[in-house]
Design an enzyme around this catalytic site. Structure first.
Site, PDB file in Angstrom:
ATOM      1  N   HIS A  69      -3.306  33.758 -17.794  1.00  0.00           N
ATOM      2  CA  HIS A  69      -2.390  33.429 -16.704  1.00  0.00           C
ATOM      3  C   HIS A  69      -1.972  34.745 -15.779  1.00  0.00           C
ATOM      4  O   HIS A  69      -2.155  35.905 -16.388  1.00  0.00           O
ATOM      5  CB  HIS A  69      -1.120  32.937 -16.935  1.00  0.00           C
ATOM      6  N   LYS A  88       4.031  42.711 -17.425  1.00  0.00           N
ATOM      7  CA  LYS A  88       4.659  42.203 -18.445  1.00  0.00           C
ATOM      8  C   LYS A  88       4.518  43.371 -19.845  1.00  0.00           C
ATOM      9  O   LYS A  88       3.635  43.848 -19.872  1.00  0.00           O
ATOM     10  CB  LYS A  88       3.832  40.874 -19.050  1.00  0.00           C
ATOM     11  N   TYR A 103       8.935  38.310 -23.652  1.00  0.00           N
ATOM     12  CA  TYR A 103       8.246  39.417 -22.742  1.00  0.00           C
ATOM     13  C   TYR A 103       9.417  39.384 -21.419  1.00  0.00           C
ATOM     14  O   TYR A 103       9.940  38.625 -20.920  1.00  0.00           O
ATOM     15  CB  TYR A 103       6.801  38.803 -22.313  1.00  0.00           C
ATOM     16  N   ASP A 124      -3.920  25.076 -19.253  1.00  0.00           N
ATOM     17  CA  ASP A 124      -5.054  26.135 -19.820  1.00  0.00           C
ATOM     18  C   ASP A 124      -6.233  25.374 -20.039  1.00  0.00           C
ATOM     19  O   ASP A 124      -7.395  26.146 -20.065  1.00  0.00           O
ATOM     20  CB  ASP A 124      -4.458  26.681 -21.132  1.00  0.00           C
TER      21      ASP A 124
END
Length: 181
Positions: free
Chosen positions: A62, A71, A131, A168
């Protein structure tokens, strides 16, 4: 905190100092000043996320083509194999990937800068993944590259087919993905 560069120098592995005894352990999971000094960046984090997944779940790859997110990722329960793919066309490491095992035991964190696709697969029975992001989630700008793209040829450390979301499972091939300048 100890910080070292991966094969893609902008992606960093962070090892916090862990103080343990017979009661358990203590660690400072984040310190903005220490992060900025050690990484040589001045990113500010705006959003914290927490996901839980079971063995074989693969999330990714992603990224957000606008409002790109850096991130800072870590695992508080279980083990994952975490991957960052450089999507910056002007970078000498464009199209390359790095992967690190993150677990509740090694306490490692991975800094994935803006301009990278990110994904992970759960290697333990379950994993809780945390995250911090440098920009807000913007679904309209989210993109997904196929986890099994033949050009990227990521070794996900899988011994069976992964469990994927519909998004996904329908990721685009790297060669047709929108990338950063």
């Amino acid at each position: 905190m100890k910080m070292f560069r991966t094969a893609i120098p902008d992606v960093l592995v962070i090892e916090p100092l862990v103080y343990g005894d017979d009661r358990g352990f203590f660690l400072e999971s984040f310190n903005q000043r220490a992060f900025n000094e050690a990484s040589g960046t001045a990113h500010t984090f705006l959003q914290d996320n927490h996901s839980r997944s079971t063995r074989g779940v693969l999330r990714g790859l992603h990224y957000q083509i606008q409002q790109p997110q850096g991130k800072l990722v870590r695992v508080v329960r279980g083990t994952v194999f975490d991957v960052a793919v450089d999507l910056r066309k002007s970078s000498p490491t464009f199209g390359q990937w790095v992967g690190e095992e993150l677990s509740e035991r090694n306490h490692r964190q991975l800094w994935v800068p803006p301009g990278f696709a990110h994904g992970f697969v759960v290697l333990s029975d379950a994993a809780e993944f945390l995250y911090k992001t440098t920009d807000y989630y913007a679904p309209v700008h989210e993109r997904c590259i196929a986890w099994n793209d033949p050009v990227l040829a990521i070794d996900w450390k899988l011994d069976q087919a992964p469990t994927l979301s519909s998004k996904d499972a329908h990721g685009v091939h790297f060669e047709s993905a929108e990338v950063f300048p």
